[in-house]
Design a protein around this motif. Structure first.
Motif, mmCIF file in Angstrom:
data_model
loop_
_atom_site.group_PDB
_atom_site.id
_atom_site.type_symbol
_atom_site.label_atom_id
_atom_site.label_comp_id
_atom_site.label_asym_id
_atom_site.label_seq_id
_atom_site.Cartn_x
_atom_site.Cartn_y
_atom_site.Cartn_z
ATOM 1 N N LYS A 83 0.921 -1.191 -0.013
ATOM 2 C CA LYS A 83 -0.009 -0.119 0.046
ATOM 3 C C LYS A 83 0.941 1.156 0.028
ATOM 4 O O LYS A 83 1.893 1.171 0.620
ATOM 5 N N ARG A 84 0.295 2.154 -0.889
ATOM 6 C CA ARG A 84 1.052 3.483 -0.831
ATOM 7 C C ARG A 84 0.115 4.617 -0.304
ATOM 8 O O ARG A 84 -1.027 4.545 -0.601
ATOM 9 N N GLY A 85 0.579 5.430 0.930
ATOM 10 C CA GLY A 85 -0.272 6.309 1.219
ATOM 11 C C GLY A 85 0.299 7.968 0.457
ATOM 12 O O GLY A 85 0.900 7.797 -0.263
ATOM 13 N N ARG A 86 -0.003 8.923 1.361
ATOM 14 C CA ARG A 86 0.529 10.012 1.221
ATOM 15 C C ARG A 86 1.922 10.345 1.240
ATOM 16 O O ARG A 86 2.697 10.642 0.274
ATOM 17 N N THR A 87 2.423 9.826 2.344
ATOM 18 C CA THR A 87 3.730 9.868 2.869
ATOM 19 C C THR A 87 4.280 8.602 3.207
ATOM 20 O O THR A 87 5.234 8.655 3.683
ATOM 21 N N SER A 88 3.577 7.704 3.211
ATOM 22 C CA SER A 88 3.769 6.301 3.776
ATOM 23 C C SER A 88 3.748 5.085 2.777
ATOM 24 O O SER A 88 2.998 5.164 1.816
ATOM 25 N N VAL A 89 4.662 4.126 3.051
ATOM 26 C CA VAL A 89 4.428 2.853 2.279
ATOM 27 C C VAL A 89 4.235 1.319 3.291
ATOM 28 O O VAL A 89 5.050 1.626 4.358
ATOM 29 N N HIS A 90 3.698 0.676 2.878
ATOM 30 C CA HIS A 90 3.356 -0.548 3.545
ATOM 31 C C HIS A 90 4.185 -1.723 2.916
ATOM 32 O O HIS A 90 3.738 -2.005 1.625
ATOM 33 N N ILE A 91 5.122 -2.272 3.581
ATOM 34 C CA ILE A 91 5.692 -3.279 2.660
ATOM 35 C C ILE A 91 5.824 -4.666 3.304
ATOM 36 O O ILE A 91 6.047 -4.658 4.778
ATOM 37 N N ALA A 92 5.335 -5.591 2.785
ATOM 38 C CA ALA A 92 5.416 -6.958 3.001
ATOM 39 C C ALA A 92 6.684 -7.672 3.128
ATOM 40 O O ALA A 92 7.205 -7.499 2.060
ATOM 41 N N VAL A 93 7.041 -8.497 4.047
ATOM 42 C CA VAL A 93 8.209 -8.886 3.998
ATOM 43 C C VAL A 93 7.809 -10.515 4.155
ATOM 44 O O VAL A 93 7.453 -10.995 5.126
ATOM 45 N N ASP A 94 8.461 -11.409 3.233
ATOM 46 C CA ASP A 94 8.519 -12.878 3.177
ATOM 47 C C ASP A 94 9.659 -13.442 3.432
ATOM 48 O O ASP A 94 10.704 -13.133 2.673
ATOM 49 N N VAL A 95 10.075 -14.258 4.450
ATOM 50 C CA VAL A 95 11.380 -14.629 4.842
ATOM 51 C C VAL A 95 11.578 -16.003 4.537
ATOM 52 O O VAL A 95 10.637 -16.960 4.762
ATOM 53 N N ARG A 96 12.576 -16.361 4.051
ATOM 54 C CA ARG A 96 12.802 -17.981 3.484
ATOM 55 C C ARG A 96 14.012 -18.387 3.885
ATOM 56 O O ARG A 96 14.835 -17.601 3.870
ATOM 57 N N THR A 97 14.334 -19.600 4.022
ATOM 58 C CA THR A 97 15.710 -20.118 4.560
ATOM 59 C C THR A 97 15.951 -21.279 3.570
ATOM 60 O O THR A 97 15.039 -21.988 3.116
ATOM 61 N N SER A 98 17.153 -21.381 3.308
ATOM 62 C CA SER A 98 17.633 -22.778 2.837
ATOM 63 C C SER A 98 18.857 -23.225 3.623
ATOM 64 O O SER A 98 19.659 -22.530 4.151
ATOM 65 N N HIS A 99 19.063 -24.380 3.590
ATOM 66 C CA HIS A 99 20.232 -25.064 4.503
ATOM 67 C C HIS A 99 21.016 -26.219 3.650
ATOM 68 O O HIS A 99 20.190 -27.198 3.297
ATOM 69 N N GLN A 100 22.197 -26.048 3.333
ATOM 70 C CA GLN A 100 22.683 -27.065 2.639
ATOM 71 C C GLN A 100 22.879 -28.524 3.281
ATOM 72 O O GLN A 100 22.648 -29.543 2.772
ATOM 73 N N LEU A 101 23.143 -28.466 4.487
ATOM 74 C CA LEU A 101 23.218 -29.663 5.437
ATOM 75 C C LEU A 101 22.029 -30.605 5.342
ATOM 76 O O LEU A 101 21.971 -31.801 5.330
ATOM 77 N N ASN A 102 20.771 -29.844 5.384
ATOM 78 C CA ASN A 102 19.712 -30.952 5.695
ATOM 79 C C ASN A 102 18.721 -30.516 4.357
ATOM 80 O O ASN A 102 17.752 -31.076 3.965
ATOM 81 N N GLN A 103 19.418 -30.032 3.145
ATOM 82 C CA GLN A 103 19.003 -29.942 1.730
ATOM 83 C C GLN A 103 17.621 -29.643 1.910
ATOM 84 O O GLN A 103 16.789 -30.004 0.836
ATOM 85 N N ILE A 104 17.223 -28.673 2.448
ATOM 86 C CA ILE A 104 15.917 -27.824 2.547
ATOM 87 C C ILE A 104 16.050 -26.354 1.694
ATOM 88 O O ILE A 104 16.809 -25.678 2.464
ATOM 89 N N ASP A 105 15.217 -26.300 0.760
ATOM 90 C CA ASP A 105 15.304 -24.975 0.204
ATOM 91 C C ASP A 105 13.998 -24.191 0.427
ATOM 92 O O ASP A 105 13.038 -24.995 0.291
ATOM 93 N N ASN A 106 13.961 -22.971 0.215
ATOM 94 C CA ASN A 106 12.723 -22.217 0.106
ATOM 95 C C ASN A 106 11.637 -22.756 1.229
ATOM 96 O O ASN A 106 10.505 -22.530 1.189
ATOM 97 N N LEU A 107 12.068 -22.623 2.528
ATOM 98 C CA LEU A 107 11.400 -22.964 3.560
ATOM 99 C C LEU A 107 10.804 -21.490 4.114
ATOM 100 O O LEU A 107 11.709 -20.653 4.592
ATOM 101 N N LYS A 108 9.700 -21.105 4.202
ATOM 102 C CA LYS A 108 9.215 -20.093 4.637
ATOM 103 C C LYS A 108 9.234 -20.153 6.273
ATOM 104 O O LYS A 108 8.556 -20.864 6.715
ATOM 105 N N VAL A 109 9.966 -19.124 6.889
ATOM 106 C CA VAL A 109 10.057 -19.059 8.282
ATOM 107 C C VAL A 109 9.463 -17.837 8.710
ATOM 108 O O VAL A 109 9.330 -18.173 10.029
ATOM 109 N N ALA A 110 9.247 -16.756 8.285
ATOM 110 C CA ALA A 110 8.654 -15.462 8.996
ATOM 111 C C ALA A 110 7.836 -14.823 7.891
ATOM 112 O O ALA A 110 8.271 -14.943 6.903
#
Length: 130
Positions: A83-110
């Protein structure tokens, strides 16, 4: 935003870093405060683009931790303007992790919503550019 963990992230990759042992909590997982700071940095990068200048975080809304983050994980923060307001912006953040040892990619964590206000050189709110 949803709790899906295998879907593709929305938005652009704004920040990528490595979760290190110094950032752990008493349980040995990555401290939530560290993760929020990474989310704020990533949203700040997108805010700078959207506001075409200085901006400041004025609110953090709806931060949800979906899974613990392990030491050694690559942490990727994807962001988009909701969303954009007159002076503000709302920004969504999608956090993903990957880990080579357990071979998990693109795991949404927050996920979260960060609100920024564009400011002038004196720190006062200014209108967003067209």
């Amino acid at each position: 935003m949803s709790e899906e963990t295998t879907s593709e992230p929305l938005g652009e990759l704004a920040l990528q870093t490595l979760a290190m042992p110094k950032d752990t909590n008493a349980n040995g997982d990555i401290f939530g405060g560290w993760l929020v700071s990474q989310m704020d940095l990533a949203a700040g990068i997108i805010s700078k683009k959207a506001t075409k200048g200085r901006s400041t975080t004025v609110a953090i809304q709806n931060v949800t931790f979906l899974r613990p983050v392990s030491v050694g994980s690559t942490v990727s923060c994807y962001c988009y303007v909701v969303k954009r307001g007159r002076t503000s912006v709302h920004i969504a953040v999608d956090v993903r992790t990957s880990h080579q040892l357990n071979q998990i990619d693109n795991l949404k964590v927050a996920e979260g919503l960060f609100v920024f206000v564009a400011i002038d050189d004196e720190g006062k709110p200014r209108p967003l550019p067209g």
